[in-house]
Design an enzyme around this catalytic site. Structure first.
Site, PDB file in Angstrom:
ATOM      1  N   GLY A  57       0.859  -1.200   0.000  1.00  0.00           N
ATOM      2  CA  GLY A  57       0.000   0.000   0.000  1.00  0.00           C
ATOM      3  C   GLY A  57       0.889   1.242   0.000  1.00  0.00           C
TER       4      GLY A  57
ATOM      5  N   SER B  18       1.664   3.642  -2.297  1.00  0.00           N
ATOM      6  CA  SER B  18       1.586   4.752  -3.251  1.00  0.00           C
ATOM      7  C   SER B  18       0.886   5.999  -2.726  1.00  0.00           C
ATOM      8  CB  SER B  18       0.841   4.273  -4.501  1.00  0.00           C
ATOM      9  OG  SER B  18      -0.465   3.881  -4.147  1.00  0.00           O
TER      10      SER B  18
ATOM     11  N   ASP C 210      -2.822  -6.403  -7.467  1.00  0.00           N
ATOM     12  CA  ASP C 210      -3.651  -6.690  -6.303  1.00  0.00           C
ATOM     13  C   ASP C 210      -2.860  -7.448  -5.224  1.00  0.00           C
ATOM     14  OD1 ASP C 210      -5.533  -7.363  -4.484  1.00  0.00           O
ATOM     15  OD2 ASP C 210      -6.780  -8.538  -5.872  1.00  0.00           O
ATOM     16  N   ALA C 211      -2.544  -6.744  -4.143  1.00  0.00           N
ATOM     17  CA  ALA C 211      -1.724  -7.326  -3.071  1.00  0.00           C
ATOM     18  C   ALA C 211      -2.399  -8.508  -2.390  1.00  0.00           C
ATOM     19  CB  ALA C 211      -1.408  -6.255  -2.028  1.00  0.00           C
TER      20      ALA C 211
ATOM     21  N   TYR D  59     -17.702   4.420  13.101  1.00  0.00           N
ATOM     22  CA  TYR D  59     -16.332   3.955  12.887  1.00  0.00           C
ATOM     23  C   TYR D  59     -15.987   2.773  13.823  1.00  0.00           C
ATOM     24  CZ  TYR D  59     -11.733   3.636  11.095  1.00  0.00           C
ATOM     25  OH  TYR D  59     -10.626   3.115  10.473  1.00  0.00           O
TER      26      TYR D  59
ATOM     27  N   LYS E  50     -10.851  -3.379  12.169  1.00  0.00           N
ATOM     28  CA  LYS E  50      -9.653  -2.909  12.880  1.00  0.00           C
ATOM     29  C   LYS E  50      -9.391  -3.765  14.125  1.00  0.00           C
ATOM     30  CE  LYS E  50      -8.323   0.266  10.082  1.00  0.00           C
ATOM     31  NZ  LYS E  50      -7.231  -0.095   9.173  1.00  0.00           N
TER      32      LYS E  50
ATOM     33  N   LEU F 288      -7.011  11.636   9.199  1.00  0.00           N
ATOM     34  CA  LEU F 288      -6.501  12.530   8.166  1.00  0.00           C
ATOM     35  C   LEU F 288      -7.388  12.461   6.941  1.00  0.00           C
ATOM     36  CD1 LEU F 288      -2.676  11.807   8.239  1.00  0.00           C
ATOM     37  CD2 LEU F 288      -3.772  13.987   8.695  1.00  0.00           C
TER      38      LEU F 288
ATOM     39  N   THR G 214      -8.175  11.567   3.476  1.00  0.00           N
ATOM     40  CA  THR G 214      -7.692  10.705   2.387  1.00  0.00           C
ATOM     41  C   THR G 214      -8.884  10.467   1.471  1.00  0.00           C
ATOM     42  OG1 THR G 214      -8.267   8.706   3.590  1.00  0.00           O
ATOM     43  CG2 THR G 214      -5.981   9.434   3.771  1.00  0.00           C
TER      44      THR G 214
HETATM   45  P1  NAD Z   1      -4.749   5.484   1.034  1.00  0.00           P
HETATM   46  O1  NAD Z   1      -6.019   5.302   0.301  1.00  0.00           O
HETATM   47  O2  NAD Z   1      -4.120   6.817   1.046  1.00  0.00           O
HETATM   48  O3  NAD Z   1      -3.670   4.411   0.470  1.00  0.00           O
HETATM   49  C1  NAD Z   1      -4.033   3.073   0.309  1.00  0.00           C
HETATM   50  C2  NAD Z   1      -2.938   2.304  -0.388  1.00  0.00           C
HETATM   51  O4  NAD Z   1      -3.397   0.947  -0.566  1.00  0.00           O
HETATM   52  C3  NAD Z   1      -2.593   2.815  -1.804  1.00  0.00           C
HETATM   53  O5  NAD Z   1      -1.206   2.716  -1.973  1.00  0.00           O
HETATM   54  C4  NAD Z   1      -3.300   1.814  -2.739  1.00  0.00           C
HETATM   55  O6  NAD Z   1      -2.686   1.659  -3.998  1.00  0.00           O
HETATM   56  C5  NAD Z   1      -3.140   0.550  -1.906  1.00  0.00           C
HETATM   57  N1  NAD Z   1      -4.091  -0.492  -2.254  1.00  0.00           N
HETATM   58  C6  NAD Z   1      -5.440  -0.477  -2.182  1.00  0.00           C
HETATM   59  N2  NAD Z   1      -5.938  -1.663  -2.587  1.00  0.00           N
HETATM   60  C7  NAD Z   1      -4.888  -2.437  -2.924  1.00  0.00           C
HETATM   61  C8  NAD Z   1      -4.747  -3.762  -3.405  1.00  0.00           C
HETATM   62  N3  NAD Z   1      -5.792  -4.553  -3.620  1.00  0.00           N
HETATM   63  N4  NAD Z   1      -3.497  -4.195  -3.686  1.00  0.00           N
HETATM   64  C9  NAD Z   1      -2.408  -3.408  -3.492  1.00  0.00           C
HETATM   65  N5  NAD Z   1      -2.480  -2.160  -2.983  1.00  0.00           N
HETATM   66  C10 NAD Z   1      -3.704  -1.694  -2.721  1.00  0.00           C
HETATM   67  O7  NAD Z   1      -5.009   4.950   2.521  1.00  0.00           O
HETATM   68  P2  NAD Z   1      -4.543   5.507   3.959  1.00  0.00           P
HETATM   69  O8  NAD Z   1      -5.544   6.484   4.429  1.00  0.00           O
HETATM   70  O9  NAD Z   1      -3.093   5.841   3.966  1.00  0.00           O
HETATM   71  O10 NAD Z   1      -4.781   4.189   4.822  1.00  0.00           O
HETATM   72  C11 NAD Z   1      -3.776   3.228   5.045  1.00  0.00           C
HETATM   73  C12 NAD Z   1      -4.105   2.477   6.322  1.00  0.00           C
HETATM   74  O11 NAD Z   1      -4.094   3.413   7.410  1.00  0.00           O
HETATM   75  C13 NAD Z   1      -5.487   1.828   6.315  1.00  0.00           C
HETATM   76  O12 NAD Z   1      -5.419   0.600   6.992  1.00  0.00           O
HETATM   77  C14 NAD Z   1      -6.324   2.823   7.103  1.00  0.00           C
HETATM   78  O13 NAD Z   1      -7.454   2.228   7.707  1.00  0.00           O
HETATM   79  C15 NAD Z   1      -5.305   3.268   8.133  1.00  0.00           C
HETATM   80  N6  NAD Z   1      -5.620   4.545   8.806  1.00  0.00           N
HETATM   81  C16 NAD Z   1      -6.009   5.644   8.081  1.00  0.00           C
HETATM   82  C17 NAD Z   1      -6.351   6.807   8.751  1.00  0.00           C
HETATM   83  C18 NAD Z   1      -6.811   8.052   8.003  1.00  0.00           C
HETATM   84  O14 NAD Z   1      -7.382   8.938   8.625  1.00  0.00           O
HETATM   85  N7  NAD Z   1      -6.551   8.142   6.718  1.00  0.00           N
HETATM   86  C19 NAD Z   1      -6.239   6.884  10.155  1.00  0.00           C
HETATM   87  C20 NAD Z   1      -5.799   5.758  10.850  1.00  0.00           C
HETATM   88  C21 NAD Z   1      -5.496   4.581  10.160  1.00  0.00           C
END
Ligand code: NAD
Length: 388
Positions: free
Chosen positions: A47, A49, A110-111, A234, A243, A272, A274
């Site tokens: 993940g 990118s 797809d990871a 949530y 989670k 944050l 996103t």
């Molecule tokens: P994001 O959408 O910014 O990034 C998600 C990443 O996952 C991308 O790189 C995307 O290409 C990759 N991805 C999605 N599906 C995929 C697949 N099938 N195969 C390979 N790669 C795949 O997400 P984010 O907000 O950085 O979230 C990342 C983690 O952090 C998540 O588990 C999220 O729940 C957690 N998180 C987010 C927040 C927030 O507020 N954004 C807060 C706490 C925790």
């Protein structure tokens, strides 16, 4: 071509290549100006990118001096359609890492699939030898079961009762009440399958079976808890169940890593903007109020500040900061501070269509949302033709 943000139903479907390049560069500049961290040198980010994963890759390379393999699922440009932001971010990251003398390899696919896992293991074996740190940072709407082919879709819904709360359309600033109907048992199960800990565990098992886990290996996955206001949608909802499942997998991963003195941990990160958080009911309003309060108190952080702090103060600190009673690393400590939360709760009750512009940081929300797609970045002339 001239590229302007193209937003449908609060989802931005295009991206600006030079803008993405610049925002990756800005994150790198933040890290490069800070103290180096004595940390891992061979890092795998699932993940990689966008969001927390991209920030982890940047901190790994520019603070700890690591070579990285990044896995992401992004869309290349096609005819007149731009690539996805993550695609451009990856290109930018790899170019800038190499310029800096570090190596970076990307796997796009797809990871959750066995094919991408195999390709990644091969890339790691050939180029890194072994992995010191694996960051698991996937946010995905669906997962295809690698054994049965069944498609699981994740949903963000309450459990048990319907949930009605204030929400805001962050583009128009219009507030309204929104009701989310409770999830079915199948929806709960599917969300856990997508966003829970099963796939994280699989990655560790496969790395281990291939002999690619280094002595003292660390792996981190990200969770969120949040305030009472968003609890029904949530933490007590479908995504919260996923989670919880992610967090429950820590023990199992730790037991399989024991012989290598490896360790799995959960980073509980802050809320944050996103792509995902923009479409969760109530969350854009909560985040806009939170940003207003945290900025006023000088506590605001983005992904890169959060991840630098995660590495510097928690994961690779000489004297690591304390964990909570469940062993989780609480990067949401500033968000959850009593003074911050009581102020946000007070604003939440007060905010309406007349005062939202004043009480909430909607501009900050929009700016960050657009920045994720390479728009609104200082130094980019958006009136110029861009090569997509
Ligand atoms: P994001 O959408 O910014 O990034 C998600 C990443 O996952 C991308 O790189 C995307 O290409 C990759 N991805 C999605 N599906 C995929 C697949 N099938 N195969 C390979 N790669 C795949 O997400 P984010 O907000 O950085 O979230 C990342 C983690 O952090 C998540 O588990 C999220 O729940 C957690 N998180 C987010 C927040 C927030 O507020 N954004 C807060 C706490 C925790």
């Amino acid at each position: 071509m001239i590229i302007e943000p193209w937003i449908r139903d609060n989802v931005c479907v295009n991206a600006h290549p030079q803008g993405c390049f610049q925002q990756v560069k800005d994150q790198i500049a933040y890290v490069a100006a800070r103290e180096k961290i004595d940390g891992p040198k061979r890092v795998l980010v699932i993940g990689a990118s966008n969001g927390y994963g991209l920030a982890s890759r940047i901190v790994s390379t520019f603070a700890t001096g690591a070579d990285t393999v990044g896995v992401a699922y992004e869309r290349p440009a096609k005819e007149k359609r731009t690539a996805s932001a993550g695609w451009y971010n990856n290109e930018a990251f790899c170019a800038l890492a190499r310029e800096h003398g570090r190596q970076a390899w990307d796997i796009n696919g797809d990871a959750f699939s066995s094919e991408v896992k195999d390709e990644t293991l091969e890339t790691v074996r050939e180029n890194l030898g072994q992995v010191d740190l694996m960051v698991y940072s996937i946010a995905s709407p669906r997962r295809i079961d690698p054994w049965t082919g069944e498609i699981y879709s994740s949903v963000i819904k309450p459990i048990g009762d319907a949930y009605t709360a204030k929400t805001v359309d962050f583009l128009t600033g219009e507030m309204r009440n929104e009701t989310s109907q409770p999830a079915t048992p199948e929806e709960i199960d599917h969300t856990i399958r997508v966003m829970g800990g099963e796939d994280w565990t699989l990655w560790v098992e496969e790395l281990l079976a291939a002999g690619l886990v280094a002595e003292g290996f660390r792996t981190v996955a990200f969770s969120y808890i949040g305030p009472e206001i968003t609890r029904p949608i949530y933490r007590d909802g479908t995504i919260g169940k996923a989670k919880e499942d992610l967090e429950l997998h820590v023990e199992g991963i730790n037991s399989i890593l024991k012989s290598l003195s490896g360790r799995a941990v959960i980073g509980v990160q802050k809320a944050l903007v996103t792509r995902a958080s923009a479409v969760i009911p109530a969350v854009p309003l909560y985040i806009s109020l939170l940003y207003k309060v945290m900025k006023a108190k000088g506590l605001h952080e983005n992904c890169i500040q959060q991840i630098y702090r995660l590495y510097h103060d928690f994961l690779f600190a000489r004297v690591p900061a304390a964990t909570d009673e469940m062993g989780r690393l609480r990067l949401d400590d500033w968000e959850m501070r009593e003074d911050v939360q009581s102020e946000v709760a007070r604003l939440w009750l007060e905010v309406d269509n007349n005062n939202i512009a004043e009480l909430a940081d909607l501009d900050g929300f929009r700016e960050e949302f657009l920045r994720h797609h390479g728009f609104g970045i200082k130094g980019i002339d958006y009136s110029q033709d861009a090569e997509i």
